[in-house]
Design a protein around this motif. Structure first.
Motif, PDB file in Angstrom:
ATOM      1  N   THR A   1       0.846  -1.191   0.000  1.00 20.62           N
ATOM      2  CA  THR A   1       0.000   0.000   0.000  1.00 20.62           C
ATOM      3  C   THR A   1       0.883   1.243   0.000  1.00 20.62           C
ATOM      4  O   THR A   1       2.052   1.184   0.365  1.00 20.62           O
ATOM      5  CB  THR A   1      -0.923   0.053   1.240  1.00 20.62           C
TER       6      THR A   1
ATOM      7  N   GLU B   1       1.442   4.700   1.797  1.00 16.48           N
ATOM      8  CA  GLU B   1       1.140   5.261   3.113  1.00 16.48           C
ATOM      9  C   GLU B   1       1.906   6.570   3.323  1.00 16.48           C
ATOM     10  O   GLU B   1       2.834   6.872   2.580  1.00 16.48           O
ATOM     11  CB  GLU B   1       1.543   4.265   4.210  1.00 16.48           C
TER      12      GLU B   1
ATOM     13  N   SER C   1       2.086   3.271   8.352  1.00 16.27           N
ATOM     14  CA  SER C   1       0.811   3.302   9.061  1.00 16.27           C
ATOM     15  C   SER C   1       0.662   2.031   9.886  1.00 16.27           C
ATOM     16  O   SER C   1       1.197   0.986   9.517  1.00 16.27           O
ATOM     17  CB  SER C   1      -0.355   3.378   8.070  1.00 16.27           C
TER      18      SER C   1
ATOM     19  N   THR D   1      -3.866   1.295   4.206  1.00  8.91           N
ATOM     20  CA  THR D   1      -4.859   2.145   3.565  1.00  8.91           C
ATOM     21  C   THR D   1      -5.348   1.388   2.328  1.00  8.91           C
ATOM     22  O   THR D   1      -4.687   1.403   1.286  1.00  8.91           O
ATOM     23  CB  THR D   1      -4.242   3.499   3.173  1.00  8.91           C
TER      24      THR D   1
ATOM     25  N   GLU E   1      -7.679   1.710   0.119  1.00  4.61           N
ATOM     26  CA  GLU E   1      -7.950   2.382  -1.152  1.00  4.61           C
ATOM     27  C   GLU E   1      -6.663   2.728  -1.904  1.00  4.61           C
ATOM     28  O   GLU E   1      -6.708   3.111  -3.070  1.00  4.61           O
ATOM     29  CB  GLU E   1      -8.839   3.617  -0.973  1.00  4.61           C
TER      30      GLU E   1
END
Length: 114
Positions: free
Chosen positions: A93, A95, A100, A104, A106
């Motif tokens: 992902t 981030e 993170s 996330t 999406e």
């Protein structure tokens, strides 16, 4: 360079190709994972350049739960990541820089099943 070949050619490692999702269908990355000792390397050379203040993060998925496998440096080399003892899949992902605590979704760029 020799260290990279030692990982890629080592029969103790399995190569898991992570393929692009709708956010970036042409993206790919490869995780090299040693199931016996949990060692993980990633080759993330075929991800789009992250925007300023963002960084890619590798996740292992086990039973649908994400486990942080570390932040990816876009330096063109195979990178040593956090040890992962068990996984059903790996994913990347985008981030905030530094990462993170949870992915996330999406901004999920690539995923590959073990």
């Amino acid at each position: 360079m020799e260290a990279e070949y030692n990982v890629v050619l080592n029969p103790d490692f399995i190569a898991i190709t992570m393929k692009g999702l709708p956010i970036s269908p042409e993206a790919t990355s490869i995780v090299y994972w040693n199931k016996e000792d949990g060692t993980v390397y990633v080759n993330a050379n075929n991800l789009p350049a992250p925007e300023q203040g963002k960084q890619y993060q590798l996740w292992a998925l086990k039973g649908g739960q994400p486990v942080n496998a570390g932040m990816i440096d876009m330096n063109g080399k195979i990178q040593f990541m956090e040890n992962i003892s068990s996984a059903d899949a790996f994913a990347v992902t985008l981030e905030p820089a530094g990462g993170s605590p949870s992915p996330t979704l999406e901004l999920l760029y690539v995923i590959g099943n073990v």
